[in-house]
Design a protein around this motif. Sequence first.
Motif, mmCIF file in Angstrom:
data_model
loop_
_atom_site.group_PDB
_atom_site.id
_atom_site.type_symbol
_atom_site.label_atom_id
_atom_site.label_comp_id
_atom_site.label_asym_id
_atom_site.label_seq_id
_atom_site.Cartn_x
_atom_site.Cartn_y
_atom_site.Cartn_z
ATOM 1 N N GLU A 63 2.729 1.923 -3.334
ATOM 2 C CA GLU A 63 1.883 2.562 -4.341
ATOM 3 C C GLU A 63 1.600 4.018 -3.968
ATOM 4 N N SER A 64 1.324 4.250 -2.691
ATOM 5 C CA SER A 64 0.954 5.598 -2.254
ATOM 6 C C SER A 64 2.070 6.608 -2.489
ATOM 7 N N TRP A 70 -3.909 7.153 0.979
ATOM 8 C CA TRP A 70 -4.038 6.117 1.998
ATOM 9 C C TRP A 70 -3.124 6.367 3.207
ATOM 10 N N TYR A 71 -2.159 7.245 3.071
ATOM 11 C CA TYR A 71 -1.264 7.596 4.174
ATOM 12 C C TYR A 71 -1.351 9.104 4.406
ATOM 13 N N ASP A 130 -4.189 5.357 -7.103
ATOM 14 C CA ASP A 130 -5.408 4.968 -6.384
ATOM 15 C C ASP A 130 -5.240 5.003 -4.866
ATOM 16 N N LYS A 131 -4.027 4.866 -4.396
ATOM 17 C CA LYS A 131 -3.775 4.875 -2.947
ATOM 18 C C LYS A 131 -2.997 6.116 -2.505
ATOM 19 N N TRP A 183 0.829 -1.205 0.000
ATOM 20 C CA TRP A 183 0.000 0.000 0.000
ATOM 21 C C TRP A 183 0.864 1.257 0.000
ATOM 22 N N GLU A 195 -9.569 8.604 4.963
ATOM 23 C CA GLU A 195 -9.873 8.006 3.664
ATOM 24 C C GLU A 195 -10.741 6.767 3.885
ATOM 25 N N GLN A 223 -11.629 4.304 2.125
ATOM 26 C CA GLN A 223 -11.112 3.039 1.601
ATOM 27 C C GLN A 223 -10.105 2.403 2.560
ATOM 28 N N VAL A 224 -9.383 3.219 3.302
ATOM 29 C CA VAL A 224 -8.447 2.691 4.285
ATOM 30 C C VAL A 224 -9.216 1.957 5.382
ATOM 31 N N LEU A 241 -1.279 5.365 8.533
ATOM 32 C CA LEU A 241 -2.397 5.286 7.598
ATOM 33 C C LEU A 241 -3.336 6.472 7.796
#
Length: 560
Positions: free
Chosen positions: A125-126, A137-138, A133-134, A122, A187, A189-190, A183
């Motif tokens: 990618e972030s 996420w952080y 998309d992520k 994750w 968000e 999604q998280v 995280l």
Amino acid sequence: MTTALATNTEMAIDKDWWRGAVIYQIYPRSFQDSNGDGIGDLLGIVQRLPYIASLGVDAIWISPFFMSPMKDFGYDVSDYCDVDPMFGSLADFDAVVETAHRLGIRVMIDLVLSHTSDQHAWFGESRANRTNDKADWYVWADPKPDGTPPNNWLSIFGGSAWQWDARREQYYMHNFLVSQPDLNFHEPQVQDALLDVARFWLNRGCDGFRLDTINFYIHDAQLRDNPPLPPEKRNATIAPSVNPYNHQEHLYSKNQPENLAFLRKLRAVMEPYGAAAVGEVGDAQLGLEIMGQYTAGDDLMQMCYAFEFLAKDQPTAKRIVDVMHRVDDVAGDGWACWAFSNHDVMRHASRWDLRPAAQRMFATLIMCLRGSVCLYQGEELGLPEADVAFEDLQDPYGIEFWPEFKGRDGCRTPMVWEQSNQNGGFTAGKPWLPVATEHLHMSAAAQEDEPGALLHHYRKAISFRHTHPALSIGAHDGVKAKGDVVYFTRTEGSQTIFCAFNVSETPSDFDLPGGAGHQLVPSWAAHIHLQTEDCTLGLGRYASRSSHNSKGSETWLICY
């Protein structure tokens, strides 16, 4: 694989199993090595589960065993849904669950939801760019115009809570190590992804969770600076005194009200499984208040623990009364989980400089307090803190603040099962931390053969708690103190138990119920077993047999 909804049918009947439960914490790296590599593992836990069952505990809590680069020894997760090879495999976890359930023990695992490893997919990618998309996420933030971090938040492990990342030309937040990015719970999604993690383990038979740093999940979305904390309010409960983290009131970096909504979602996920959670509240000023908030009603967490009895100083009678009164005031609708030791603090036998009989007294006391109980592996043996040389240190916390703070390795050295060799029966190889020589004569095997050993006292205390509902789930009339004596009454139905404990070094005169005066000797005086009509109690200096009146009520008296 059969889901937990089917597998755990019998054990899940009682959804209140956690109330008054005794939970045994296993630090897997140091519990039992099954393959000789010097690191404890899941099959080692399977091997020792009969010993744990012999203690009479209700559940085990296993510290993290997930995929991890181990920079914080498993509290930096790189894959939430797999077992790190050093600990075994998913099949080995299934064996733990199957064996534990067969022995009547529930299994709780340590979920680290506030942050991941920087090696988690994750985060990879972030951090790649700001549009993936992520990307959100952080917790990412732009620097101030002068290039410095976005605010003054600090890391518990030292320094700023912000780390510059050249890929995104932004800072990311880390409450702990630089390699543990936080995280972003703002968000949705998280939150959904983490709830799926909980479902994954519940479907494998897990009975609940210990939630690491439960009050750190959500940060202030406006990233406002934390205010300074006046020197008189600072304490070293959460971070060592040499850490500047103690100089701030962490008003915005944690403890945010939005956390309650996530905890309700998590409780809803757990409910169909009859699972329970105990949250770790990491706050030096508001721990009990947050515990009360997070366990209120029946839609949040079942239990939380704060750090009041994990503090450096041995609790006095006044301190115990103050803590319990505060719990009654701010968490009367909630449920506490008490602990004297765990994997993050010096073992209480050393922290409070306790003699063996004092350890017996405190073991009895914690079994009599209103709430649930966590015991840390080796506590039942009376293990002191091990002295780990600097060259043997593994804990990054200790390495950072040495020598004023030696870190957490001294409480994490391997369990001692027998004394025939330097490794204490823990491993056939070289242990990841040295086994303390002074622990060997206190091994489980040695204490099994000694009728007066502390191990047997813990078994008696746990058994007495379980066979008397007044102690495990009953109400109390408020904890009080007279001089150095702490006393209170626990009641459940027709059962009443009066408890008194002298926590000082000197004898105290005390009038027991009914006007009978007795002298409560200091906790380290010679331990005496008293024969009652019903059983032999090895729990305290004075114990009355149970008596029944014409209405069938039952009264017990425990004094130490």
